[in-house]
Scaffold this motif. Structure first.
Motif, PDB file in Angstrom:
ATOM      1  N   LEU A 261       5.607 107.389 126.804  1.00 59.18           N
ATOM      2  CA  LEU A 261       4.794 108.066 125.791  1.00 59.18           C
ATOM      3  C   LEU A 261       4.875 107.346 124.454  1.00 59.18           C
ATOM      4  O   LEU A 261       5.868 106.677 124.144  1.00 59.18           O
ATOM      5  N   SER A 262       3.839 107.539 123.631  1.00 63.84           N
ATOM      6  CA  SER A 262       3.859 107.017 122.267  1.00 63.84           C
ATOM      7  C   SER A 262       4.854 107.822 121.431  1.00 63.84           C
ATOM      8  O   SER A 262       5.294 108.910 121.831  1.00 63.84           O
ATOM      9  N   ALA A 263       5.202 107.291 120.269  1.00 63.92           N
ATOM     10  CA  ALA A 263       6.124 108.007 119.375  1.00 63.92           C
ATOM     11  C   ALA A 263       5.563 109.375 118.995  1.00 63.92           C
ATOM     12  O   ALA A 263       6.299 110.367 118.904  1.00 63.92           O
ATOM     13  N   ARG A 264       4.256 109.440 118.790  1.00 69.25           N
ATOM     14  CA  ARG A 264       3.634 110.722 118.443  1.00 69.25           C
ATOM     15  C   ARG A 264       3.769 111.727 119.579  1.00 69.25           C
ATOM     16  O   ARG A 264       4.121 112.886 119.364  1.00 69.25           O
TER      17      ARG A 264
ATOM     18  N   ALA B 228       6.311 116.474 122.164  1.00 66.24           N
ATOM     19  CA  ALA B 228       7.149 117.073 123.204  1.00 66.24           C
ATOM     20  C   ALA B 228       8.360 117.764 122.584  1.00 66.24           C
ATOM     21  O   ALA B 228       8.727 118.889 122.977  1.00 66.24           O
ATOM     22  N   ALA B 229       8.979 117.102 121.602  1.00 66.95           N
ATOM     23  CA  ALA B 229      10.125 117.713 120.922  1.00 66.95           C
ATOM     24  C   ALA B 229       9.709 118.999 120.194  1.00 66.95           C
ATOM     25  O   ALA B 229      10.435 120.003 120.206  1.00 66.95           O
ATOM     26  N   LEU B 230       8.532 118.970 119.567  1.00 67.88           N
ATOM     27  CA  LEU B 230       8.035 120.160 118.873  1.00 67.88           C
ATOM     28  C   LEU B 230       7.879 121.323 119.850  1.00 67.88           C
ATOM     29  O   LEU B 230       8.209 122.467 119.544  1.00 67.88           O
TER      30      LEU B 230
ATOM     31  N   VAL C 254       9.497 113.297 111.935  1.00 68.43           N
ATOM     32  CA  VAL C 254       8.897 112.180 112.667  1.00 68.43           C
ATOM     33  C   VAL C 254       7.397 112.113 112.385  1.00 68.43           C
ATOM     34  O   VAL C 254       6.846 111.036 112.140  1.00 68.43           O
ATOM     35  N   PHE C 255       6.735 113.260 112.397  1.00 68.37           N
ATOM     36  CA  PHE C 255       5.302 113.280 112.105  1.00 68.37           C
ATOM     37  C   PHE C 255       5.028 112.764 110.694  1.00 68.37           C
ATOM     38  O   PHE C 255       4.041 112.050 110.466  1.00 68.37           O
TER      39      PHE C 255
END
Length: 362
Positions: free
Chosen positions: A219-222, A227-229, A254-255
Motif C-alpha cells: 500500500l501507499s503511505a496514504r 488503515a491505521a485511522l 501522517v496525513f
C-alpha cells in the motif's frame, strides 16, 4: 463488434437511424444534400455510395458511442444478406477501451455525488459485455476497476453481504487484480473488504485486518495511514477509546506530513468521536469544529458523515442534546434522499441509544 466491408443504401440508412438523426440533420452532418441521402435510402442495397462517401461513413461509425454502434449492428443484422458485416477479433476494440475508461471516470464523479443509479448504469453496461476469456490484460484491468467501483456503490448503499453486495464485488475485483499481478490494487481491495467487515459489526476482526494493512508495504503511505485511522475507528466502536485516540492522533500526523488535507479533516472527525466516547466532550466539540472548518465542497456522503458525528457529540451532552437531535434529523433526511441506507441505520441506532441513556445524562 463488426466492420462494414461495403456500404450500400441499407447500411447508410441503418447508421442514420442508429444515430437517431433526421434526414435533414444527417445530410448536414455528412456534408451531403438531402436528396443524396433520400436516394441512398430509397434504393437500399441497389446503390453503393462513392468510395470517398464510404470513407465518411467509416469515420462516423468509428466515432459513434457504444449504444449507437450496438443499435447499428442490430439494425443491419435484421436486413437480408448481412454478409456486409465482417466479424472481427473477439474482445473490445481500441475505441471501446477509450469509451470504457471514460465511463469509469464518469462513474467515479457520479458516485462522489451519490448518484448511484447513473454510476451503476455506466459500469454495468461494460461489465457484462464480454466473457472474461475474450479480454486481454487491458480489458481485465478495466473490468477489475469497474467491479471494485460497483463494490463502492453497493457499500455506500448499505448492501454489505450476499451475492449482490459490496463484499462479493470486492472479492471478484481482488481475484482479477491478483490474476493481473498488481499487488497494490489487490491490497486496496483487502482494505475495502476490511471496511465491509467493520461496517458489518465484526469490529475485532476488522481491527486486526486494519492493523496488518497499516504496515503492508504493498500500500501507499496514504493508504497505510488510512488503515491505521480505521484501526482507531474499530477500537472506538469497541469502547477502547484511549487506544483509539492514540492511534488516530498518529494517523492524523501522517496525513499532515503527506499534505492530505481531506484525510486530515476526516481524522479529526474520527478523533472527535473517540473523545466523545471517552467523555471528553469539550475536546470532542473543538475537534469536530476543526474537521468542519477544513472540509470544503463536501459530497453528500461526506456531509452526512460529518453532520452525524457532530450531532452524535452534541447529543451526548444534555445541554446541547436538542441541537444534536436537529443535526441528526438533517443528516438522516439527506441520507434518505441519496439512498444511503447504512448511514440511515447508523443514525437511527445513535438516536435509539440516546433515548435509552437520556435519563443518565440529566
Amino acid at each position: 463488434m463488426a466492420a462494414v466491408i461495403v456500404w450500400t443504401g441499407l447500411e447508410a440508412k441503418a447508421l442514420r437511424l442508429a444515430c437517431r438523426k433526421s434526414v435533414r440533420d444527417w445530410a448536414a452532418i455528412l456534408g451531403m444534400s438531402v436528396r443524396a441521402v433520400t436516394n441512398w435510402e430509397r434504393l437500399g442495397a441497389g446503390t453503393r455510395p462513392r468510395p470517398d462517401t464510404q470513407a465518411i461513413f467509416d469515420t462516423v461509425l468509428r466515432q459513434c458511442d457504444p449504444e449507437a454502434r450496438m443499435r447499428f449492428e442490430a439494425l443491419v443484422a435484421q436486413q437480408p444478406g448481412a454478409p456486409v458485416l465482417a466479424e472481427m477479433q473477439a474482445g473490445p476494440r481500441a475505441w471501446e477501451y477509450e469509451s470504457w475508461t471514460e465511463d469509469i471516470e464518469r462513474a467515479v464523479l457520479a458516485a462522489a455525488r451519490q448518484d448511484f443509479v447513473f454510476a451503476g448504469s455506466l459500469l454495468e453496461r461494460w461489465r457484462s459485455r464480454w466473457p472474461v476469456t475474450e479480454l486481454d490484460d487491458r480489458g481485465l484491468y478495466l473490468l477489475a476497476r469497474s467491479t471494485a467501483l460497483v463494490g463502492d456503490l453497493r457499500r455506500d448503499q448499505g448492501a454489505l453481504l450476499g451475492p449482490l453486495s459490496a463484499s462479493a464485488s470486492y472479492a471478484q475485483a481482488r481475484l482479477l487484480f491478483t490474476r493481473l499481478d498488481i499487488p497494490r490494487r489487490t491490497a486496496q481491495l483487502d482494505l475495502s473488504l476490511a471496511v465491509v467487515t467493520e461496517m458489518s459489526g465484526q469490529l475485532g476482526t476488522a481491527a486486526s485486518r486494519y492493523s496488518d494493512l497499516a504496515g503492508d508495504v504493498r500500500l501507499s503511505a496514504r493508504d497505510r495511514a488510512r488503515a491505521a485511522l480505521w484501526v482507531g475507528t474499530a477500537l472506538d466502536k469497541q469502547g477502547r477509546h484511549e487506544q483509539a485516540i492514540d492511534i488516530t492522533t498518529t494517523a492524523i500526523q501522517v496525513f499532515e506530513n503527506l499534505g492530505e488535507t481531506e484525510d486530515w479533516a476526516t481524522g479529526h472527525q474520527k478523533l472527535a468521536l473517540a473523545h466523545r466516547g471517552a467523555r471528553n466532550l469539550g475536546e470532542a466539540v473543538r475537534l469536530i469544529e476543526v474537521a468542519r472548518a477544513n472540509t470544503t465542497g463536501a459530497a453528500p456522503m461526506q456531509d452526512v458523515r460529518l453532520t452525524t458525528a457532530h450531532g452524535h457529540i452534541l447529543l451526548s451532552d444534555h445541554a446541547t442534546a436538542e441541537e444534536g437531535t436537529a443535526l441528526l434529523e438533517r443528516a438522516e433526511a439527506k441520507a434518505a434522499q441519496y439512498g444511503m441506507t447504512h448511514q440511515q441505520r447508523s443514525i437511527q441506532g445513535i438516536r435509539g441509544r440516546f433515548q435509552r441513556l437520556a435519563p443518565c445524562l440529566q
